[in-house]
Scaffold this motif. Sequence first.
Motif, PDB file in Angstrom:
ATOM      1  N   ALA A 183       4.767   6.527   5.826  1.00  0.00           N
ATOM      2  CA  ALA A 183       4.328   5.439   6.705  1.00  0.00           C
ATOM      3  C   ALA A 183       5.330   4.293   6.724  1.00  0.00           C
ATOM      4  CB  ALA A 183       2.960   4.930   6.251  1.00  0.00           C
ATOM      5  N   ASP A 185      -1.925  -7.497   4.162  1.00  0.00           N
ATOM      6  CA  ASP A 185      -2.207  -7.178   2.760  1.00  0.00           C
ATOM      7  C   ASP A 185      -1.733  -8.305   1.843  1.00  0.00           C
ATOM      8  OD1 ASP A 185      -3.311  -4.749   3.475  1.00  0.00           O
ATOM      9  OD2 ASP A 185      -1.552  -3.563   2.915  1.00  0.00           O
ATOM     10  N   THR A 213       0.360  -4.487   9.010  1.00  0.00           N
ATOM     11  CA  THR A 213      -0.617  -4.196   7.965  1.00  0.00           C
ATOM     12  C   THR A 213      -0.166  -4.751   6.624  1.00  0.00           C
ATOM     13  OG1 THR A 213      -1.456  -2.205   9.048  1.00  0.00           O
ATOM     14  CG2 THR A 213      -1.748  -2.349   6.667  1.00  0.00           C
ATOM     15  N   TYR A 214       1.119  -4.542   6.280  1.00  0.00           N
ATOM     16  CA  TYR A 214       1.630  -5.066   5.016  1.00  0.00           C
ATOM     17  C   TYR A 214       1.512  -6.592   4.976  1.00  0.00           C
ATOM     18  CZ  TYR A 214       3.931  -0.447   4.731  1.00  0.00           C
ATOM     19  OH  TYR A 214       4.212   0.894   4.700  1.00  0.00           O
ATOM     20  N   ARG A 228       2.206   9.646   1.276  1.00  0.00           N
ATOM     21  CA  ARG A 228       1.680   8.996   2.463  1.00  0.00           C
ATOM     22  C   ARG A 228       2.294   7.615   2.660  1.00  0.00           C
ATOM     23  NH1 ARG A 228      -3.755   8.973   1.414  1.00  0.00           N
ATOM     24  NH2 ARG A 228      -3.852  11.133   2.119  1.00  0.00           N
ATOM     25  N   SER A 254      -6.738   6.063   6.699  1.00  0.00           N
ATOM     26  CA  SER A 254      -7.109   5.247   7.858  1.00  0.00           C
ATOM     27  C   SER A 254      -5.986   4.317   8.310  1.00  0.00           C
ATOM     28  CB  SER A 254      -8.353   4.415   7.537  1.00  0.00           C
ATOM     29  OG  SER A 254      -8.119   3.594   6.403  1.00  0.00           O
ATOM     30  N   ASP A 255      -5.160   3.860   7.373  1.00  0.00           N
ATOM     31  CA  ASP A 255      -4.025   2.990   7.702  1.00  0.00           C
ATOM     32  C   ASP A 255      -3.057   3.027   6.524  1.00  0.00           C
ATOM     33  OD1 ASP A 255      -2.195   1.122   8.507  1.00  0.00           O
ATOM     34  OD2 ASP A 255      -3.634  -0.481   8.880  1.00  0.00           O
ATOM     35  N   ALA A 256      -2.100   3.943   6.592  1.00  0.00           N
ATOM     36  CA  ALA A 256      -1.167   4.125   5.469  1.00  0.00           C
ATOM     37  C   ALA A 256      -0.123   3.030   5.401  1.00  0.00           C
ATOM     38  CB  ALA A 256      -0.478   5.485   5.581  1.00  0.00           C
ATOM     39  N   GLY A 257       0.065   2.286   6.487  1.00  0.00           N
ATOM     40  CA  GLY A 257       1.007   1.174   6.417  1.00  0.00           C
ATOM     41  C   GLY A 257       1.785   0.944   7.691  1.00  0.00           C
ATOM     42  N   SER A 258       2.080  -0.329   7.954  1.00  0.00           N
ATOM     43  CA  SER A 258       2.928  -0.773   9.056  1.00  0.00           C
ATOM     44  C   SER A 258       3.334  -2.197   8.710  1.00  0.00           C
ATOM     45  CB  SER A 258       2.175  -0.740  10.393  1.00  0.00           C
ATOM     46  OG  SER A 258       1.133  -1.703  10.388  1.00  0.00           O
ATOM     47  N   ARG A 295       0.826  -1.214   0.000  1.00  0.00           N
ATOM     48  CA  ARG A 295       0.000   0.000   0.000  1.00  0.00           C
ATOM     49  C   ARG A 295       0.861   1.265   0.000  1.00  0.00           C
ATOM     50  NH1 ARG A 295      -4.025  -0.040   4.800  1.00  0.00           N
ATOM     51  NH2 ARG A 295      -4.458  -2.113   3.945  1.00  0.00           N
ATOM     52  N   ALA A 318       7.530   2.626   9.625  1.00  0.00           N
ATOM     53  CA  ALA A 318       7.417   1.188   9.876  1.00  0.00           C
ATOM     54  C   ALA A 318       8.793   0.548  10.001  1.00  0.00           C
ATOM     55  CB  ALA A 318       6.626   0.524   8.750  1.00  0.00           C
TER      56      ALA A 318
END
Length: 297
Positions: A217, A107, A103-104, A213, A96-100, A86, A221
């Motif tokens: 992020a 995804d 999260t990746y 963004r 809302s959640d650009a990345g971590s 992302r 991360a």
Amino acid sequence: MMIPRRSLAALTVFAAASLALLSAHGQSGSSQGFVERGDAKLFYKSEGSGPAMVLIHGYPLGGELFKSNRSALAQAGYRVVTVDLRGFGRSSAPVSDAGSIPTYAQDVLAVMDKLEIKKAVIGGMSMGGMIAFELYRRVPERFAALALLNTTANPAGNVEKAYWGAIAEKAQAKGSASLVPEMMKDMLTGATQAKKPELVRFLSGLIETASKRGAVAAAKALADRPDSLPTLATITVPTLIVAGREDTLIPPVFSQKMQQGIKGSKLVVIEGASHAAVLEAPSAVNRALLTWARNLR
């Protein structure tokens, strides 16, 4: 000879089904598209057919980093999937959640689920390797094997945290294109940059494509990434570790440390390559992957 009407109808249905299958996967098993997860749209490419390989790119690049690997590995009999994380490539990074790192990882798992890939050789380059570690902690059963490419299991120390914090601030203030000079000095060796300006242009284009963004992020991360050193002893799937001999961002000593921590793992050091070894020396990296993966079948 006349074909009975009932047989002709059956042949028509079979032909239609065959065309639908080819349309879905392509004659060579090629497809691409988006997977929606929450507010994010994640772009992927799939090429070839056979055992699945999922490759995760590093910072601040995109799935096309693996274009030469994807093609060669597909021709060798694998289904190779690359994902734009992302905020990178063609994937979006929602507010809302650009990345971590977590999260990746989710995804990538969403893309695997969409493509009905239950188990794969999962490989990650640099930040992609850190995401692969996170995936292994969450869903080890989805791994047929693990490939760690120019990455590290170490958490960021204070100096590295400050570095990634400065990168995040620069991306926020000036956009992802401003990161090209800083990132490029570690991606390719000086010799490659001098002799192959097309690779410099290609990598620069990947960096410039990253959204502000997404770049901010992901830098944060990297600064806050989990410590994956304790994970090493838990890895029981076949593992390949690839390092670039001239990698100045993550020197080979970190790969040696991972090899010592992962029982039965194999280490290959690519001569004359730096951090983006998968692009700088694709033939050598592909050869290492295929030689290793041959024993997995």
